[in-house]
Design an enzyme around this catalytic site. Structure first.
Site, mmCIF file in Angstrom:
data_model
loop_
_atom_site.group_PDB
_atom_site.id
_atom_site.type_symbol
_atom_site.label_atom_id
_atom_site.label_comp_id
_atom_site.label_asym_id
_atom_site.label_seq_id
_atom_site.Cartn_x
_atom_site.Cartn_y
_atom_site.Cartn_z
ATOM 1 C CD GLU A 54 32.549 52.457 -6.699
ATOM 2 O OE1 GLU A 54 31.526 52.951 -7.206
ATOM 3 O OE2 GLU A 54 32.769 51.223 -6.668
ATOM 4 C CD1 TRP A 55 32.564 58.806 -1.711
ATOM 5 C CD2 TRP A 55 33.992 58.162 -0.108
ATOM 6 N NE1 TRP A 55 32.064 59.254 -0.509
ATOM 7 C CE2 TRP A 55 32.916 58.879 0.505
ATOM 8 C CE3 TRP A 55 35.005 57.662 0.703
ATOM 9 C CZ2 TRP A 55 32.856 59.094 1.868
ATOM 10 C CZ3 TRP A 55 34.934 57.877 2.075
ATOM 11 C CH2 TRP A 55 33.873 58.585 2.638
ATOM 12 C CB ILE A 56 30.227 53.547 -2.075
ATOM 13 C CG1 ILE A 56 30.888 52.675 -3.150
ATOM 14 C CG2 ILE A 56 28.705 53.367 -2.098
ATOM 15 C CD1 ILE A 56 30.638 51.196 -2.986
ATOM 16 C CG ASP A 58 34.394 39.896 9.677
ATOM 17 O OD1 ASP A 58 33.703 39.559 10.655
ATOM 18 O OD2 ASP A 58 35.286 40.762 9.748
#
Length: 287
Positions: free
Chosen positions: A92-94, A194
């Site tokens: 998904e592009w956020i 991380d």
């Protein structure tokens, strides 16, 4: 790029690609914003990576998503390449926002850390940056941290000639007496693995979003210690974290020991500029 069309086809989006733009995606992968007639996507690509390279990132995101505590990008597809094939991870592009709600980041991360497991570590190898991260399930946190974290960095450091004789002997001495410093059986929390400033973002509504995990189950103090390595997060992050999940009493005593793993990893990836902080920590614990 052919791999973009190929990957979109695998999820059934055969609509016209209206825009594809290279974006920042770290030092390891190529990354792209892709817009079709149907949707916007974020895609990472790489070639010559191990077959589980994108799989473990996708599984980490899905594990965090399943806790229902903090937002992560939806994963649509990942490749498991063989023999140097090009591979992709499609997500998904956020859209990022300008508001930095570190209070919510702290409290939501604490809720994520409240999801625990019976054993420590993880069942499959992952990655820390460019480095392989071996994993196993262990009944003791000390055993896991000694073998899979410090021991793995010791082996890499020897192979890359990053360890002076004194540095190596001190690290080996510290590994032999880890049980004097670390809790054997803290709660095995789900950890991002991380978590630094480059691995979270805020969406358009100002909600925190975690990206690029290298998950494991372990002492939640391990995660918090890393957030302090490169200057720390804003104070409201820690305040709201502790309202949900207080830091353990051993935190200040073990913080540098947990930071040692990440500093060793940076030493092994980037070289001697990380040697002095590694040496200071080793000297502190071994004299």
């Amino acid at each position: 790029m052919e791999i973009i069309k190929k990957t979109l086809s695998r999820i059934g989006d055969d609509s016209e690609v209206q825009k594809q733009t290279a974006v920042s995606g770290g030092d390891i992968n190529q990354a792209f914003y892709v817009q079709t007639q149907s949707q916007e996507y974020f895609m990472k690509t790489n070639a010559g990576v191990p077959s589980h390279f994108f799989q473990v990132e996708a599984e980490g995101l899905q594990a965090i998503q399943q806790t229902g505590t903090i937002r992560v990008p939806e994963v649509y597809h990942y490749d498991q390449p063989e023999d140097g094939e090009s591979a992709a991870l499609l997500m998904e592009w956020i859209h990022s926002g300008s508001m930095n709600d570190h209070a919510s980041l702290g409290s939501q991360l604490a809720h994520m850390h409240s999801h625990t497991n019976a054993s420590y570590g993880y069942g499959t190898p992952t990655f820390v940056g460019q480095l392989d991260q071996p994993n196993t399930w262990a009944p003791s946190w000390v055993d896991y941290y000694r073998t899979c974290r410090l021991g793995a960095q010791l082996d890499i450091g020897i192979s890359k000639n990053r360890l002076t004789s004194k540095r190596r002997s001190r690290l080996e001495a510290l590994m032999n007496k880890l049980d004097q410093y670390l809790p054997a059986h803290p709660k095995a929390s789900l950890l991002h693995g991380d978590l630094w400033a480059g691995n979270y973002m805020m969406d358009e509504q100002g909600r925190p979003v975690l990206i690029d995990p290298s998950i494991l189950y372990g002492d939640h103090a391990f995660e918090l210690a890393f957030t302090e390595v490169f200057g720390g997060f804003p104070s409201d992050f820690y305040e709201h974290y502790q309202e949900v999940l207080p830091l353990p009493v051993h935190y200040e005593e073990t913080k540098a020991l947990y930071q040692l793993f990440y500093l060793l990893a940076h030493l092994n990836m980037f070289g001697e500029s990380y040697g002095p902080p590694v040496d200071r920590i080793l000297k502190h614990y071994t004299g």
